[in-house]
Design a protein around this motif. Sequence first.
Motif, PDB file in Angstrom:
ATOM      1  N   UNK A   1      49.602  39.671  47.552  1.00  0.00           N
ATOM      2  CA  UNK A   1      48.817  39.314  46.382  1.00  0.00           C
ATOM      3  C   UNK A   1      48.443  37.846  46.469  1.00  0.00           C
ATOM      4  N   UNK A   2      47.277  37.515  45.956  1.00  0.00           N
ATOM      5  CA  UNK A   2      46.844  36.129  45.947  1.00  0.00           C
ATOM      6  C   UNK A   2      47.442  35.398  44.755  1.00  0.00           C
ATOM      7  N   UNK A   3      47.600  34.069  44.867  1.00  0.00           N
ATOM      8  CA  UNK A   3      48.077  33.300  43.707  1.00  0.00           C
ATOM      9  C   UNK A   3      47.183  33.480  42.484  1.00  0.00           C
ATOM     10  N   UNK A   4      45.870  33.669  42.708  1.00  0.00           N
ATOM     11  CA  UNK A   4      44.956  33.864  41.574  1.00  0.00           C
ATOM     12  C   UNK A   4      45.290  35.132  40.805  1.00  0.00           C
ATOM     13  N   UNK A   5      45.672  36.188  41.519  1.00  0.00           N
ATOM     14  CA  UNK A   5      46.012  37.442  40.848  1.00  0.00           C
ATOM     15  C   UNK A   5      47.272  37.284  40.018  1.00  0.00           C
ATOM     16  N   UNK A   6      48.270  36.566  40.573  1.00  0.00           N
ATOM     17  CA  UNK A   6      49.503  36.328  39.822  1.00  0.00           C
ATOM     18  C   UNK A   6      49.237  35.457  38.603  1.00  0.00           C
TER      19      UNK A   6
END
Length: 451
Positions: A16-21
């Motif tokens: 998962x990307x940091x943006x999704x988190x």
Amino acid sequence: MKTQTLSYPVGGGLAVSPDAAQELFRKVLWRLLPILFVAYFFSFLDRVNIGYAKLQMQPLLGITETQYGLAAGIFFLGYALFEIPSNLLLDKIGARKTLTRIMVLWGITSAMTMFVTTASQLYVLRFLLGVFEAGFFPGVILYLSYWFPSYLRGRVTSILLLATLTAPILGGPVSGLIMQNMGGINGWAGWQWMFLLEALPIILVGVVCFLCLSDKPEGASWLSAGEQQLHEQIMRKDRESHGHDDGHGRDAILSALIDPRVYLLALLAFSAYCGSYAFNFWLPTMIQQMGIKDVSQIALYAVIPFSMAAMGMLLVGRSSDLRRERRWHYALSMLFAAVMLTVASQWQGSLLTSLLLLGLAGFGFSGGVTVAWSLPATYLKGKAAPAGIAMVSSLATLSGFAAPWLIGYTRDLTGSSSAGLITIGGVMLLSALVMIFLVPQSAVHVGARED
């Protein structure tokens, strides 16, 4: 409510990307925090509005300063006695039912305070108010630990705890206006109207909690299946970083209750709360003795130190999270508060300078409150968490009994709050030393950044 830009370390195998988190936890934040913030705002307003009511009700009821301090503080005896059972019940039946039960019962009891005519009646209702409100704050701390990893809890906790200062900043002037302008309507005094009007919204907020909150992330209909899976991955990774074992039911609970480190954590919160409750219950009286007699003006002057305390809560909590450091953020905040409180107790100069000194003290101990409350949910996990967090809160909450009574007693003896403030400063100094030398690293550990 204004929030902050949060960063979310993700990696170590999570696809998962940091943006999704970041988007996930922003969504969780805006779903939960507005409701909980409003609930805690009224919770704290309901505890401390007696500080303004005192300005009118004390001469009418004929109570001494010591009796007022006891009435203000006896709330916390009831609160402490029933906190652990309430928190265990929340873990069993969920936050929605628990928070609704708490808020409806305390709203009714708070409204009944308007009918007291003796100190004994005031004692009884304040004690019952504590019984019915017991478990609210530690329950919310436990509830947030289901939703946010350890490296976000400092900032999330600081946002929630900001309600403890928003209540006197906004609620204080409103209380003053009600008392000043509604006295005589329907034959009731201004302080009676204040108790009634500030109790009614509590019941409504309780209903909103039941309708809008979800007990656990896996049951949240407003999270997609993918978001729930991502949330579980991040939370599991955070738990593993603490080397946590869920324990085994009763053994884990008993272990938390007999763990001496739990009592060290309680001391940290107790010491910071001493300053907070001394402010909330006695600041209006202190300002009155500085020469301000109008209730509305007293409430407005009180905004100065409370606003400075709010800045400390936000800035120290944010700094502690960003630097992933707890020990020195707490210790230095409390040492600063102890010095400022001692200086303020001896100051004989202008009103503005006195309020600024008290505000600087508030900046320190409010920062200490934020850090202290980011620790229990990190250190206590699994089956041990509900009882352990409630034990920390129960013991810390006793400061709400000790601090108001101490200041009331010293005022009756000496005619001044100075001795009480100096004593509270000494307790803060002790807690700073405890944090530096005795609190274990496992309690102040924050989940590591994963790059």
